[in-house]
Design a protein around this motif. Structure first.
Motif, PDB file in Angstrom:
ATOM      1  N   ARG A 116      -0.318  -3.044   1.220  1.00  0.00           N
ATOM      2  CA  ARG A 116      -0.217  -3.294  -0.215  1.00  0.00           C
ATOM      3  C   ARG A 116      -1.447  -2.775  -0.945  1.00  0.00           C
ATOM      4  O   ARG A 116      -2.548  -3.297  -0.785  1.00  0.00           O
ATOM      5  N   GLY A 117      -1.239  -1.752  -1.766  1.00  0.00           N
ATOM      6  CA  GLY A 117      -2.288  -1.257  -2.638  1.00  0.00           C
ATOM      7  C   GLY A 117      -2.247  -1.979  -3.959  1.00  0.00           C
ATOM      8  O   GLY A 117      -1.585  -3.015  -4.102  1.00  0.00           O
ATOM      9  N   PRO A 118      -2.940  -1.445  -4.984  1.00  0.00           N
ATOM     10  CA  PRO A 118      -3.030  -2.151  -6.274  1.00  0.00           C
ATOM     11  C   PRO A 118      -1.686  -2.461  -6.924  1.00  0.00           C
ATOM     12  O   PRO A 118      -1.502  -3.533  -7.491  1.00  0.00           O
ATOM     13  N   ILE A 119      -0.727  -1.524  -6.851  1.00  0.00           N
ATOM     14  CA  ILE A 119       0.558  -1.755  -7.519  1.00  0.00           C
ATOM     15  C   ILE A 119       1.304  -2.914  -6.873  1.00  0.00           C
ATOM     16  O   ILE A 119       1.722  -3.870  -7.544  1.00  0.00           O
ATOM     17  N   CYS A 120       1.468  -2.848  -5.565  1.00  0.00           N
ATOM     18  CA  CYS A 120       2.237  -3.884  -4.874  1.00  0.00           C
ATOM     19  C   CYS A 120       1.489  -5.212  -4.828  1.00  0.00           C
ATOM     20  O   CYS A 120       2.113  -6.279  -4.926  1.00  0.00           O
ATOM     21  N   ALA A 121       0.157  -5.164  -4.680  1.00  0.00           N
ATOM     22  CA  ALA A 121      -0.615  -6.415  -4.614  1.00  0.00           C
ATOM     23  C   ALA A 121      -0.534  -7.171  -5.939  1.00  0.00           C
ATOM     24  O   ALA A 121      -0.362  -8.403  -5.959  1.00  0.00           O
ATOM     25  N   THR A 122      -0.640  -6.439  -7.045  1.00  0.00           N
ATOM     26  CA  THR A 122      -0.546  -7.088  -8.359  1.00  0.00           C
ATOM     27  C   THR A 122       0.836  -7.683  -8.572  1.00  0.00           C
ATOM     28  O   THR A 122       0.988  -8.824  -9.023  1.00  0.00           O
ATOM     29  N   GLU A 123       1.868  -6.910  -8.236  1.00  0.00           N
ATOM     30  CA  GLU A 123       3.233  -7.402  -8.407  1.00  0.00           C
ATOM     31  C   GLU A 123       3.508  -8.594  -7.504  1.00  0.00           C
ATOM     32  O   GLU A 123       4.193  -9.541  -7.897  1.00  0.00           O
ATOM     33  N   GLU A 168       7.885   7.242 -14.148  1.00  0.00           N
ATOM     34  CA  GLU A 168       7.114   8.165 -13.328  1.00  0.00           C
ATOM     35  C   GLU A 168       5.832   7.484 -12.858  1.00  0.00           C
ATOM     36  O   GLU A 168       5.107   6.877 -13.652  1.00  0.00           O
ATOM     37  N   VAL A 169       5.564   7.585 -11.567  1.00  0.00           N
ATOM     38  CA  VAL A 169       4.317   7.057 -10.999  1.00  0.00           C
ATOM     39  C   VAL A 169       3.456   8.255 -10.616  1.00  0.00           C
ATOM     40  O   VAL A 169       3.862   9.060  -9.770  1.00  0.00           O
ATOM     41  N   PRO A 170       2.289   8.432 -11.222  1.00  0.00           N
ATOM     42  CA  PRO A 170       1.445   9.590 -10.924  1.00  0.00           C
ATOM     43  C   PRO A 170       1.097   9.676  -9.440  1.00  0.00           C
ATOM     44  O   PRO A 170       0.907   8.653  -8.771  1.00  0.00           O
ATOM     45  N   SER A 171       0.994  10.891  -8.939  1.00  0.00           N
ATOM     46  CA  SER A 171       0.679  11.095  -7.528  1.00  0.00           C
ATOM     47  C   SER A 171      -0.647  10.443  -7.153  1.00  0.00           C
ATOM     48  O   SER A 171      -0.785   9.888  -6.051  1.00  0.00           O
ATOM     49  N   GLY A 172      -1.618  10.483  -8.069  1.00  0.00           N
ATOM     50  CA  GLY A 172      -2.921   9.873  -7.784  1.00  0.00           C
ATOM     51  C   GLY A 172      -2.813   8.382  -7.522  1.00  0.00           C
ATOM     52  O   GLY A 172      -3.494   7.846  -6.633  1.00  0.00           O
ATOM     53  N   ARG A 173      -1.958   7.709  -8.272  1.00  0.00           N
ATOM     54  CA  ARG A 173      -1.785   6.267  -8.066  1.00  0.00           C
ATOM     55  C   ARG A 173      -1.101   5.990  -6.734  1.00  0.00           C
ATOM     56  O   ARG A 173      -1.416   5.006  -6.061  1.00  0.00           O
ATOM     57  N   LEU A 174      -0.159   6.856  -6.351  1.00  0.00           N
ATOM     58  CA  LEU A 174       0.524   6.657  -5.076  1.00  0.00           C
ATOM     59  C   LEU A 174      -0.414   6.931  -3.903  1.00  0.00           C
ATOM     60  O   LEU A 174      -0.348   6.234  -2.876  1.00  0.00           O
ATOM     61  N   VAL A 175      -1.295   7.909  -4.043  1.00  0.00           N
ATOM     62  CA  VAL A 175      -2.300   8.156  -3.001  1.00  0.00           C
ATOM     63  C   VAL A 175      -3.191   6.928  -2.847  1.00  0.00           C
ATOM     64  O   VAL A 175      -3.484   6.479  -1.730  1.00  0.00           O
ATOM     65  N   GLU A 176      -3.619   6.361  -3.964  1.00  0.00           N
ATOM     66  CA  GLU A 176      -4.446   5.158  -3.908  1.00  0.00           C
ATOM     67  C   GLU A 176      -3.670   3.993  -3.293  1.00  0.00           C
ATOM     68  O   GLU A 176      -4.232   3.189  -2.547  1.00  0.00           O
ATOM     69  N   GLU A 177      -2.394   3.908  -3.602  1.00  0.00           N
ATOM     70  CA  GLU A 177      -1.569   2.830  -3.073  1.00  0.00           C
ATOM     71  C   GLU A 177      -1.469   2.896  -1.541  1.00  0.00           C
ATOM     72  O   GLU A 177      -1.493   1.876  -0.863  1.00  0.00           O
TER      73      GLU A 177
END
Length: 324
Positions: free
Chosen positions: A148-155, A41-50
């Motif tokens: 690319r937000g934090p999730i994709c940039a880090t990966e 599960e990816v929290p909605s807040g993280r996806l908004v930031e992404e």
């Protein structure tokens, strides 16, 4: 169905062979983030930031729901399973991509690299095939064409470093398989595109030496040496220095890898040292012997200069001086 992120974000139906790329950078970013966290599960807040960073729009939650709804329809229409499988599920505080973690090209890449690493010492030819297959999965930069937000940039950073390591493993295995002539040009390109990555330079030096291009191998070291001093203020690492020293004194840079061609004059490469002797120790012994020879030569030069000076001062005969 396979989800692809090693390049542009794509969906590939393994039953029909159809490939679909979500329209819009935010749709691709959303899918990319869910693929990175597949099965979780990816929290909605993280996806908004992404998708919007630290400046989300008014009604960001509703905008996210709209993007999720469009992506869900795309997944259903792209899958041969149709409505019988809900790929994108709503969780209490976010969303999750319901798929096997092996259903991504990134996981396939990691698996092939691991198999190639294991085969390197026992079957280098197979290792080369596996590693080239792994690197062949890359179609460009990871998540190319996405915001690319934090999730994709880090990966993306993690995957890029894994790609560099896979390239190093590939060319190491190629040297073990005696393919130095094939890879020299490829390594030359990599040292240009990655001018501070020492391992690429070391592998290139070994390949050049094996091809009978000893002077070029030493030149490769000197160029990197100057670049490191100029850009970072550091000396090359010990592994690269040992490689330079071995080449300098016509000693195979890495006896653990198969040596086919020797020094630039065309003679066979020196045989690996006998069991019980480390290659580094053999190189050090050659260096020490060379330094002693230089020192003896310098002492002899000083002795001759001293004799000549004594002759000039006496005007008639040389002083009797003990030999060095």
């Amino acid at each position: 169905m396979e989800f692809r992120i090693l390049g542009s974000v794509q969906i590939c139906d393994d039953q029909t062979g159809m490939r679909v790329m979500p329209s819009g950078a935010k749709q691709r970013a959303l899918l990319g983030a869910l693929v990175v966290c597949v099965g979780q599960e990816v929290p909605s807040g993280r996806l908004v930031e992404e998708l919007w960073g630290d400046r989300p729009p008014l009604g960001a939650a509703n905008a996210l729901q709209a993007h999720v709804a469009r992506l869900r329809r795309l997944l259903l229409s792209s899958s041969g399973r149709g409505a019988h499988h809900d790929w994108l599920v709503t969780q209490p505080t976010g969303y999750a991509l319901r798929a096997d973690t092996s259903a991504t090209d990134a996981q396939r890449f990691h698996r092939l690299v691991s198999e190639g690493r294991e085969a390197a010492t026992v079957d280098p030819d197979r290792s080369v095939r596996l590693l080239r297959s792994a690197l062949g999965l890359w179609r460009g930069r990871a998540f190319e064409g996405s915001e690319r937000g934090p999730i994709c940039a880090t990966e993306a950073s993690i995957l890029e470093e894994a790609r560099m390591v896979a390239l190093e493993l590939l060319y190491d295995a190629s040297l073990r398989a005696g393919q130095h002539e094939r890879i020299t040009g490829e390594l030359e390109g990599l040292t240009v595109s990655h001018p501070l990555r020492e391992q690429f330079h070391e592998l290139l030096m070994i390949a050049q030496y094996r091809c009978g291009r000893r002077a070029e191998a030493l030149g490769t070291y000197e160029r990197l040496h100057r670049r490191l001093i100029r850009d970072l203020g550091v000396e090359p690492g010990p592994s690269l220095r040992r490689c330079r020293d071995a080449i300098l004194y016509h000693f195979d840079p890495h006896p653990g890898r198969e040596a086919v061609v020797g020094p630039s004059h065309g003679s066979a490469a020196p045989h690996p040292p006998a069991l019980g002797h480390r290659p580094d120790d053999e190189v050090r012994m050659r260096l020490l012997a060379h330094e002693i020879a230089l020192l003896r030569g310098r002492v002899e030069e000083l002795y001759q200069e001293h004799r000549a000076l004594a002759v000039r001062l006496s005007g008639s005969r040389a002083l009797s001086l003990p030999p060095p």
